[in-house]
Design an enzyme around this catalytic site. Structure first.
Site, PDB file in Angstrom:
ATOM      1  N   PRO A  13      96.564 110.121 -32.048  1.00 53.49           N
ATOM      2  CG  PRO A  13      98.576 109.198 -32.745  1.00 53.49           C
ATOM      3  CD  PRO A  13      97.956 110.490 -32.271  1.00 53.49           C
ATOM      4  CG  ASN A  14      95.890 104.321 -32.395  1.00 56.77           C
ATOM      5  OD1 ASN A  14      95.228 103.904 -33.344  1.00 56.77           O
ATOM      6  ND2 ASN A  14      97.206 104.359 -32.417  1.00 56.77           N
ATOM      7  NE  ARG A  21      89.672  96.846 -31.587  1.00 56.81           N
ATOM      8  CZ  ARG A  21      88.443  97.029 -32.084  1.00 56.81           C
ATOM      9  NH1 ARG A  21      87.433  97.246 -31.274  1.00 56.81           N
ATOM     10  NH2 ARG A  21      88.232  97.000 -33.392  1.00 56.81           N
ATOM     11  CE1 TYR A  26      96.185 103.967 -23.195  1.00 57.11           C
ATOM     12  CE2 TYR A  26      95.661 102.024 -24.490  1.00 57.11           C
ATOM     13  CZ  TYR A  26      96.549 103.014 -24.113  1.00 57.11           C
ATOM     14  OH  TYR A  26      97.794 103.050 -24.675  1.00 57.11           O
ATOM     15  CG  ASN A  77      96.517 111.680 -24.541  1.00 57.90           C
ATOM     16  OD1 ASN A  77      97.604 111.346 -24.998  1.00 57.90           O
ATOM     17  ND2 ASN A  77      95.698 110.824 -23.939  1.00 57.90           N
ATOM     18  CB  ALA A  80     102.048 106.770 -30.236  1.00 58.88           C
ATOM     19  CD  GLU A 101     102.979 115.183 -21.950  1.00 56.33           C
ATOM     20  OE1 GLU A 101     103.836 115.873 -21.355  1.00 56.33           O
ATOM     21  OE2 GLU A 101     103.264 114.180 -22.629  1.00 56.33           O
ATOM     22  CG  HIS A 103     100.278 110.708 -21.397  1.00 52.28           C
ATOM     23  ND1 HIS A 103     100.269 110.492 -22.746  1.00 52.28           N
ATOM     24  CD2 HIS A 103     101.242 111.618 -21.151  1.00 52.28           C
ATOM     25  CE1 HIS A 103     101.206 111.236 -23.300  1.00 52.28           C
ATOM     26  NE2 HIS A 103     101.812 111.929 -22.364  1.00 52.28           N
ATOM     27  NE  ARG A 110     101.028 101.440 -21.356  1.00 49.53           N
ATOM     28  CZ  ARG A 110     100.328 101.802 -22.427  1.00 49.53           C
ATOM     29  NH1 ARG A 110      99.817 103.030 -22.495  1.00 49.53           N
ATOM     30  NH2 ARG A 110     100.134 100.961 -23.411  1.00 49.53           N
TER      31      ARG A 110
HETATM   32  O1  CA2 Z   1      98.056 106.913 -21.872  1.00 48.17           O
HETATM   33  C1  CA2 Z   1      97.825 107.666 -22.824  1.00 48.17           C
HETATM   34  O2  CA2 Z   1      96.922 108.495 -22.841  1.00 48.17           O
HETATM   35  C2  CA2 Z   1      98.656 107.522 -24.099  1.00 48.17           C
HETATM   36  O3  CA2 Z   1      98.877 108.832 -24.624  1.00 48.17           O
HETATM   37  C3  CA2 Z   1      97.827 106.701 -25.041  1.00 48.17           C
HETATM   38  C4  CA2 Z   1      98.519 106.348 -26.351  1.00 48.17           C
HETATM   39  C5  CA2 Z   1      99.900 105.750 -26.066  1.00 48.17           C
HETATM   40  O4  CA2 Z   1     100.578 105.534 -27.281  1.00 48.17           O
HETATM   41  C6  CA2 Z   1     100.721 106.645 -25.158  1.00 48.17           C
HETATM   42  O5  CA2 Z   1     101.975 106.020 -24.906  1.00 48.17           O
HETATM   43  C7  CA2 Z   1     100.012 106.896 -23.844  1.00 48.17           C
HETATM   44  C8  CA2 Z   1      97.668 105.359 -27.130  1.00 48.17           C
HETATM   45  C9  CA2 Z   1      96.314 105.931 -27.496  1.00 48.17           C
HETATM   46  C10 CA2 Z   1      95.199 105.027 -27.151  1.00 48.17           C
HETATM   47  O6  CA2 Z   1      95.282 103.852 -27.925  1.00 48.17           O
HETATM   48  C11 CA2 Z   1      94.328 102.900 -27.758  1.00 48.17           C
HETATM   49  C12 CA2 Z   1      94.603 101.712 -28.421  1.00 48.17           C
HETATM   50  C13 CA2 Z   1      93.709 100.677 -28.318  1.00 48.17           C
HETATM   51  C14 CA2 Z   1      92.547 100.829 -27.569  1.00 48.17           C
HETATM   52  C15 CA2 Z   1      92.271 102.010 -26.917  1.00 48.17           C
HETATM   53  C16 CA2 Z   1      93.169 103.059 -27.020  1.00 48.17           C
END
Ligand code: CA2
Length: 150
Positions: A13-14, A21, A26, A77, A80, A101, A103, A110
């Protein structure tokens, strides 16, 4: 002669928002940029790569189930869901394939809720904090694991 090993690269997700964003966390690379780099590397490594993203936990579980028949390894990946999903851990365990895995961010720098990943319990290796390059490192590692058999 058998074909190239197939690696399923799964994104949770995301991750479709990458590059659009929160670049301070990221970076500026989009998921499409990462996919392109993975496909380019895959041809050098003689791998066949299937790159996918979904915002839905059940879809990730279904894709992992399919991988039992159609893939030789998984790079994931889970976003969350890494920190919450026993369903994804169970599916990866049942798949019985090598898992790396990834990230984008260094989850250990974090919030503490990101320090625990269920996926890590089944992953052969974990790469975090190196942005999109982490996916390329994961593909290189999985190619080596598949060729050496360990
Ligand atoms: O660092 C990573 O790759 C994560 O898997 C990214 C997840 C986060 O919940 C993990 O703890 C670590 C979040 C996905 C990306 O979300 C975004 C949100 C807003 C803008 C860009 C990406």
């Amino acid at each position: 002669m058998p074909g190239n090993p197939t690696i399923l690269v799964l994104n949770g997700p995301n991750l479709n928002l990458l590059g659009l964003r929160e670049p301070e966390i990221y970076g500026h690379e989009t998921l499409a940029d990462i996919e392109e780099a993975c496909l380019e590397l895959a041809s050098e490594l003689a791998l066949s790569v299937e790159f996918r993203q979904t915002n839905h936990e059940g879809q990730l579980v279904d894709w992992i189930h399919e991988a039992r028949q159609s893939a030789d390894g998984i790079v994931i990946n889970a976003g969350a869901y890494s920190h919450s999903s026993i369903a994804i851990l169970d599916a990866l365990t049942a798949a019985g394939l090598p898992v790396i895995e990834v990230h984008m961010s260094n989850i250990y720098r974090r919030e503490s809720f990101r320090h625990v990943s269920y996926v890590s319990r089944v992953a052969q290796g974990v790469i975090c904090g190196l942005g999109g390059h982490g996916y390329e490192l994961a593909l290189t590692a999985i190619a080596r694991i598949l060729r050496s058999g360990d």
